[in-house]
Enzyme design. Structure first.
Site, mmCIF file in Angstrom:
data_model
loop_
_atom_site.group_PDB
_atom_site.id
_atom_site.type_symbol
_atom_site.label_atom_id
_atom_site.label_comp_id
_atom_site.label_asym_id
_atom_site.label_seq_id
_atom_site.Cartn_x
_atom_site.Cartn_y
_atom_site.Cartn_z
ATOM 1 N N ASP A 149 0.861 -1.182 0.000
ATOM 2 C CA ASP A 149 0.000 0.000 0.000
ATOM 3 C C ASP A 149 0.899 1.234 0.000
ATOM 4 O O ASP A 149 2.100 1.116 -0.250
ATOM 5 C CB ASP A 149 -0.969 -0.051 1.198
ATOM 6 C CG ASP A 149 -2.295 0.639 0.893
ATOM 7 O OD1 ASP A 149 -2.269 1.713 0.269
ATOM 8 O OD2 ASP A 149 -3.358 0.111 1.276
ATOM 9 N N ASP A 150 0.331 2.415 0.273
ATOM 10 C CA ASP A 150 1.108 3.648 0.174
ATOM 11 C C ASP A 150 2.355 3.598 1.071
ATOM 12 O O ASP A 150 2.280 3.178 2.226
ATOM 13 C CB ASP A 150 0.231 4.834 0.590
ATOM 14 C CG ASP A 150 -1.039 4.927 -0.265
ATOM 15 O OD1 ASP A 150 -0.960 4.626 -1.475
ATOM 16 O OD2 ASP A 150 -2.094 5.293 0.274
#
Ligand code: NAG
Ligand code: NAG
Ligand code: NAG
Ligand code: NAG
Length: 482
Positions: free
Chosen positions: A263-264
């Site tokens: 994810d980020d």
């Protein structure tokens, strides 16, 4: 037998140390032998504060065999060390070994230090993860509406706390949790690896974080934070393994981190819809420097999507991404309220990206159906400059909100090399306003080119943040045997 060997070995060590000290003493006149302390383990590290008391986890019954649970040993060690909080503080040293543990909590004026070959192994026994209430600024858990499992290393209402090491490892053994998440079997939200709430003066540094069940590092409602020298590794397909998520935090610096995740890599947040608006605590004064990110399905730096308490004054510089979905991404939606403003980014080097710049005004994803449809986010003052990217599918996808345009966008000195299979139209822009200078390929008409004389027009603050004045001290750990 084992006890005999331990005692025997310790005796041998003491003997060796005594001989050493004798040699030292013979060379120094007038030393009072009563005050001599022998030293078996000693090293230095950088800390926001040093500690007067040193303790090894093995002296508190810790067992580093990878099988024995150390949850109680950590809890009792740390609670006993709390008596030193007002007496110079304590540091707990975790030696080489595999230390299986569930969630445990930190205290103020405290350092947890992991040896380079120490691995904290997260337990897969759910009874070792107490459930706590959802965050007030979110109103519910991210995975499940009810409570959330306490993070592996947790702290709340603390001041002056350090989690560091000589690149020691914290292994979340996340596969177990990812599977439960995918099968929708979780009653509560997955735990994070490190979470500190309502705390001030935090240092998280020189560690490797592996396979977190969900987010890795989550300072929330906190201030004066240094996150430095952290390596974060998780499969790029693992769910919600965000790297570092400063959330409603003030005065933070994130430096020299290397993140491969699902994810980020860095996700800046400040609460969700009506809960975040009511809580009203922004993330502000955040510096991100020398970050390297690999995350093929997510952003290098995301602002949002939970940004309802506001995000202001973020400075990112010297950012490298390889095979990542986007460079900087702003995510928001109708109902979020709040703001994202005064964002400054310079010197990004990007290889193999889908979008260099991405803004999403219709991210959706609401806490519940009670969000206020009139709560529109304010997105303004977004500055990007000195960016080089290659093998890019689309330069930018900038989508504001129809009655709520994103304004003050400034993009300058940006060279984007398009991939062989790039989209025909490199820019798509709706409901945005701003300017560009010295940008290739040629930007959309909503961001008119002001000519190359404006190439330095996008702001980046000259002066540092208050956190930049905080200098790390040289601390010593030395275990005294008698
Ligand atoms: C921690 O601090 C917050 C904010 O000041 C407060 O609301 C909360 O009651 C405190 N919690 C504890 C356990 O002291
Ligand atoms: C820390 O360990 C990780 C994982 O083994 C490694 O990739 C990284 O280079 C190490 N960092 C430092 C500063 O030694
Ligand atoms: C433009 O960006 C490049 C690459 O980051 C940098 O080397 C150069 O100095 C910048 N030019 C100006 C005028 O700032
Ligand atoms: C360019 O990107 C594509 C994926 O979009 C990737 O398969 C390819 O290896 C990349 N080429 C280079 C030279 O990095």
């Amino acid at each position: 037998m084992e006890l005999f060997w331990k005692t025997h070995m310790r005796f041998q060590v003491i003997k060796a140390v005594c001989v050493l000290f004798l040699v030292v003493l013979l060379g120094q006149e007038g030393v009072e032998s009563r005050n001599v302390k022998t030293v078996t383990t000693s090293f230095e590290y950088s800390g926001i504060n040093c500690r007067a008391h040193s303790v090894s986890f093995t002296d508190f019954g810790g067992v580093g065999d990878g099988k024995t649970s150390n949850t109680k040993a950590f809890q009792s060690a740390i609670s006993r060390l709390s008596e030193y909080a007002s007496d110079g503080g304590a540091q707990l040293y975790v030696p080489a070994g595999k230390w299986l543990t569930g969630s445990f909590s930190l205290i103020s004026h405290f350092t947890l230090y992991l040896h380079k070959d120490a691995v904290l192994l997260a337990s897969q026994d759910m009874s070792e993860w107490p459930v706590i209430k959802p965050l007030p600024s979110y109103g519910r858990g991210r995975d499940a509406a009810a409570g959330r499992y306490t993070s592996l290393i947790f702290g709340t209402n603390l001041t002056d706390v350090i989690v560091t090491g000589d690149n020691g490892t914290i292994d979340g053994q996340g596969a177990f949790w990812w599977q439960q998440f995918h099968r929708k079997k979780l009653k509560y939200t997955r735990p994070y690896l490190i979470e500190l709430m309502f705390s001030d003066n935090i240092q998280i540094s020189d560690l490797t974080l592996l396979n977190s069940p969900s987010w890795n590092v989550h300072p929330v409602y906190s201030s004066n934070i240094i996150v430095k020298g952290i390596t974060i590794l998780a499969p790029v397909t693992s769910p919600n393994t965000d790297g570092i998520n400063p959330d409603s935090c003030t005065n933070t610096r994130i430096e020299d981190c290397y993140i491969v995740s699902g994810d980020d890599c860095v996700a800046v947040k400040s609460g969700w819809d009506e809960y975040g608006i009511a809580f009203g605590m922004p993330t502000k004064q955040l510096a991100i420097r020398r970050l390297t990110c690999i995350s093929p399905f997510s952003a290098t730096i995301a602002l949002g999507s939970e940004m309802s308490g506001g995000i202001q004054d973020v400075r990112a510089e010297d950012i490298t991404a390889i095979h990542t979905e986007s460079g900087v991404r702003i995510k928001t939606a109708v109902g979020r309220g709040g703001y994202v403003k005064d964002i400054f980014v310079k010197r990004m080097t990007l290889h193999t990206m889908k979008w260099v710049f991405w803004m999403t005004g219709n991210y959706g994803s609401h806490a519940d159906t009670h969000y206020d449809p009139n709560a529109l986010p304010e997105i303004s003052g977004i500055n990007y400059r000195d960016v080089v990217a290659d093998n890019v599918t689309m330069a930018a996808r900038l989508e504001g909100i129809s009655n709520d345009p994103f304004t003050g966008i400034c993009i300058a000195n940006v060279t984007i090399g398009m991939a062989a299979k790039a989209k025909k139209q490199p820019w798509t822009c709706t409901d945005i306003a701003g300017m560009t200078s010295g940008v290739t390929p040629s930007p959309c008409t909503l961001l008119p080119d002001q000519g190359v004389e404006k190439i330095t027009a996008c702001d980046f603050p000259q002066e540092g943040l208050p956190i930049d004045n905080l200098e790390l001290k040289k601390c010593t750990y030395s275990l005294k045997l008698f």
